[in-house]
Design an enzyme around this catalytic site. Structure first.
Site, PDB file in Angstrom:
ATOM      1  N   ARG A 186      46.105  98.566  60.470  1.00  0.00           N
ATOM      2  CA  ARG A 186      47.215  99.482  60.668  1.00  0.00           C
ATOM      3  C   ARG A 186      47.149 100.617  59.645  1.00  0.00           C
ATOM      4  O   ARG A 186      46.426 100.535  58.654  1.00  0.00           O
ATOM      5  CB  ARG A 186      48.555  98.739  60.547  1.00  0.00           C
ATOM      6  CG  ARG A 186      48.839  97.794  61.705  1.00  0.00           C
ATOM      7  CD  ARG A 186      50.103  96.981  61.490  1.00  0.00           C
ATOM      8  NE  ARG A 186      49.923  95.953  60.455  1.00  0.00           N
ATOM      9  CZ  ARG A 186      50.870  95.099  60.082  1.00  0.00           C
ATOM     10  NH1 ARG A 186      52.078  95.182  60.627  1.00  0.00           N
ATOM     11  NH2 ARG A 186      50.624  94.187  59.159  1.00  0.00           N
ATOM     12  N   LYS A 232      51.132  97.419  54.503  1.00  0.00           N
ATOM     13  CA  LYS A 232      51.238  96.147  53.800  1.00  0.00           C
ATOM     14  C   LYS A 232      51.472  96.353  52.314  1.00  0.00           C
ATOM     15  O   LYS A 232      51.270  97.442  51.770  1.00  0.00           O
ATOM     16  CB  LYS A 232      49.983  95.298  54.012  1.00  0.00           C
ATOM     17  CG  LYS A 232      49.874  94.717  55.413  1.00  0.00           C
ATOM     18  CD  LYS A 232      51.103  93.910  55.818  1.00  0.00           C
ATOM     19  CE  LYS A 232      51.274  92.631  55.036  1.00  0.00           C
ATOM     20  NZ  LYS A 232      52.525  91.913  55.412  1.00  0.00           N
ATOM     21  N   TYR A 258      55.980  97.805  53.413  1.00  0.00           N
ATOM     22  CA  TYR A 258      56.441  96.426  53.337  1.00  0.00           C
ATOM     23  C   TYR A 258      56.063  95.871  51.966  1.00  0.00           C
ATOM     24  O   TYR A 258      54.963  96.120  51.463  1.00  0.00           O
ATOM     25  CB  TYR A 258      55.779  95.560  54.415  1.00  0.00           C
ATOM     26  CG  TYR A 258      56.310  95.773  55.811  1.00  0.00           C
ATOM     27  CD1 TYR A 258      57.635  95.491  56.118  1.00  0.00           C
ATOM     28  CD2 TYR A 258      55.484  96.241  56.830  1.00  0.00           C
ATOM     29  CE1 TYR A 258      58.132  95.678  57.399  1.00  0.00           C
ATOM     30  CE2 TYR A 258      55.969  96.437  58.111  1.00  0.00           C
ATOM     31  CZ  TYR A 258      57.301  96.152  58.389  1.00  0.00           C
ATOM     32  OH  TYR A 258      57.782  96.338  59.665  1.00  0.00           O
ATOM     33  N   HIS A 290      57.812  92.369  50.679  1.00  0.00           N
ATOM     34  CA  HIS A 290      57.974  90.902  50.723  1.00  0.00           C
ATOM     35  C   HIS A 290      57.792  90.301  49.332  1.00  0.00           C
ATOM     36  O   HIS A 290      56.899  89.489  49.085  1.00  0.00           O
ATOM     37  CB  HIS A 290      56.971  90.288  51.712  1.00  0.00           C
ATOM     38  CG  HIS A 290      57.130  90.773  53.123  1.00  0.00           C
ATOM     39  ND1 HIS A 290      58.227  90.448  53.898  1.00  0.00           N
ATOM     40  CD2 HIS A 290      56.338  91.559  53.897  1.00  0.00           C
ATOM     41  CE1 HIS A 290      58.099  91.014  55.090  1.00  0.00           C
ATOM     42  NE2 HIS A 290      56.969  91.690  55.117  1.00  0.00           N
ATOM     43  N   GLU A 350      61.276  96.063  54.816  1.00  0.00           N
ATOM     44  CA  GLU A 350      61.918  94.868  55.368  1.00  0.00           C
ATOM     45  C   GLU A 350      63.355  94.665  54.917  1.00  0.00           C
ATOM     46  O   GLU A 350      64.047  93.796  55.450  1.00  0.00           O
ATOM     47  CB  GLU A 350      61.092  93.613  55.050  1.00  0.00           C
ATOM     48  CG  GLU A 350      61.141  93.150  53.609  1.00  0.00           C
ATOM     49  CD  GLU A 350      60.101  93.805  52.724  1.00  0.00           C
ATOM     50  OE1 GLU A 350      59.968  93.365  51.570  1.00  0.00           O
ATOM     51  OE2 GLU A 350      59.431  94.756  53.189  1.00  0.00           O
ATOM     52  N   ASP A 383      55.302  85.568  55.494  1.00  0.00           N
ATOM     53  CA  ASP A 383      55.399  86.727  54.602  1.00  0.00           C
ATOM     54  C   ASP A 383      56.475  86.522  53.540  1.00  0.00           C
ATOM     55  O   ASP A 383      56.413  87.128  52.459  1.00  0.00           O
ATOM     56  CB  ASP A 383      55.715  87.998  55.398  1.00  0.00           C
ATOM     57  CG  ASP A 383      54.465  88.633  55.987  1.00  0.00           C
ATOM     58  OD1 ASP A 383      53.416  88.590  55.323  1.00  0.00           O
ATOM     59  OD2 ASP A 383      54.537  89.164  57.101  1.00  0.00           O
TER      60      ASP A 383
END
Length: 371
Positions: free
Chosen positions: A15, A75, A94, A96, A118, A270
């Protein structure tokens, strides 16, 4: 503002933070965008498309991190990327953080302004920047689970939908949110028998109104989870506590009593996973076996369908990226409490309460840094 898009370096992650149409939106508003050469090549987004949209190509990631005012990724930054962040630089991706103390410590040390997709909230509730990837992961969970029920993949050799004269498999879905709902739709499409568990009775009522007696709904407690899991052929873990580590709903003792060759797909991995036996895996090596149960715990499931995922994610993220670029992070967060909810680490402080609680940091409210 100068916005940088590095190529993702996590295992099998194809991605990309911005698509050419998203680059065009930023450039049209007077911003500069630099993109690492080849960042979107694996999903059919050629360098020429980025140039046509107004981006400048940069060949090495350190140059992008060194120049950009804001880094846009998909990510969480890997250790080498964390080391390139600098004080005051915006990181929009993101994160996490709750199950990842090493990344959290690196981001605190960097002094960067770290905004996590998120935990950004929506005006109508929910987590709109997490939702697109949850939709993808929920749908993929059934595909992955059905595939790994095959004997050649370590499963019991069961066709999820059965055939005339042979019972369908039993799918148990933990959580009736975005992941669970999308998994439910796919599981119903295969003809499987489906049980959904959640603590939100209103949500269970909604599902009952839509699906009626074609599914079973159960209020989630330890007893109901245990009974459902022990009868399941495939269990999907789709629970979420925003920003916090996922609760361990399925214990090792439960796993040890599950059917041999059954499969669990932990979409919550995640955030640390909701099975006590889970640990993150990769697309290159997606499964492991505990007590005869196949565990699929890939931490970036949507990366397997990277083109679909990239466009779906950009639809959700570009609006806030424009706001951050137009106004700067402090004014953008002052103007939008939903975007402010995404601030997790800022100038060496933890600004998300759940992350601070889980990892033992002092919590510093974002407002104290926005004066």
């Amino acid at each position: 503002m100068l916005i940088g898009v590095p190529k993702e370096i996590k295992n099998n992650e194809y991605r990309v933070g911005l698509t050419p149409p998203s680059v065009h939106e930023l450039v049209a508003r007077g911003h500069q965008v630099i993109v690492q050469a080849g960042a979107g090549a694996e999903i059919g987004l050629a360098d020429e498309q980025y140039v046509a949209a107004g981006a400048t190509l940069i060949h090495a990631a350190p140059e992008i991190f060194g120049q950009a005012d804001m880094i846009v990724k998909v990510k969480e930054p890997q250790p080498a990327e964390c080391a390139m962040l600098r004080p005051g630089q915006i990181l929009y991706t993101y994160l996490h953080l709750a199950p990842d103390p090493e990344q959290t410590a690196a981001l605190v040390e960097s002094g960067a302004v770290c905004i996590a997709y998120e935990t950004i909230t929506g005006a109508g509730g929910g987590l709109p920047l997490l939702a697109p990837m949850s939709e993808v992961a929920g749908r993929m969970a059934i595909q992955a689970g059905a595939s790994h029920l095959e004997k050649s993949k370590g499963g019991m050799g069961l066709l999820l939908g059965g055939v005339p004269g042979v019972a369908a498999g039993h799918v148990v879905i933990l959580g009736a949110g975005v992941v669970g709902t999308n998994a439910l739709q796919m599981a119903m499409g295969t003809g499987a028998r489906v049980t959904v568990l959640d603590k939100n009775v209103d949500r269970l009522r909604q599902l009952d109104l839509v699906y009626g007696n074609r599914i079973s709904t159960l209020y989630s407690n330890a007893h109901a989870i245990e009974e459902a899991v022990l009868s399941a052929d495939l269990v999907i873990g789709g629970v979420l506590v925003p920003g916090a580590a996922a609760p361990k709903l399925v214990t090792r003792a439960m796993v040890s009593r599950m059917k041999a060759g059954s499969v669990v797909v932990d979409v919550a991995i995640d955030q640390g996973g909701c099975f006590e036996t889970s640990h993150p895996t990769t697309h290159a090596d997606p499964t492991f076996v505990v007590d005869g149960v196949v565990h699929y715990c890939v931490a970036n499931m949507p990366g397997a369908v990277a083109r679909t995922s990239t466009f779906a994610l950009n639809n959700a993220t570009i609006g806030h990226a424009i706001a951050l670029a137009n106004k700067g992070w402090q004014q953008a967060l002052r103007d939008d409490p939903h975007l402010k909810a995404g601030l997790n680490v800022c100038q060496g402080k933890i600004t998300h309460q759940a992350v601070a609680w889980d990892l033992g940091y002092d919590y510093v409210p974002a407002d104290t840094l926005l004066a």
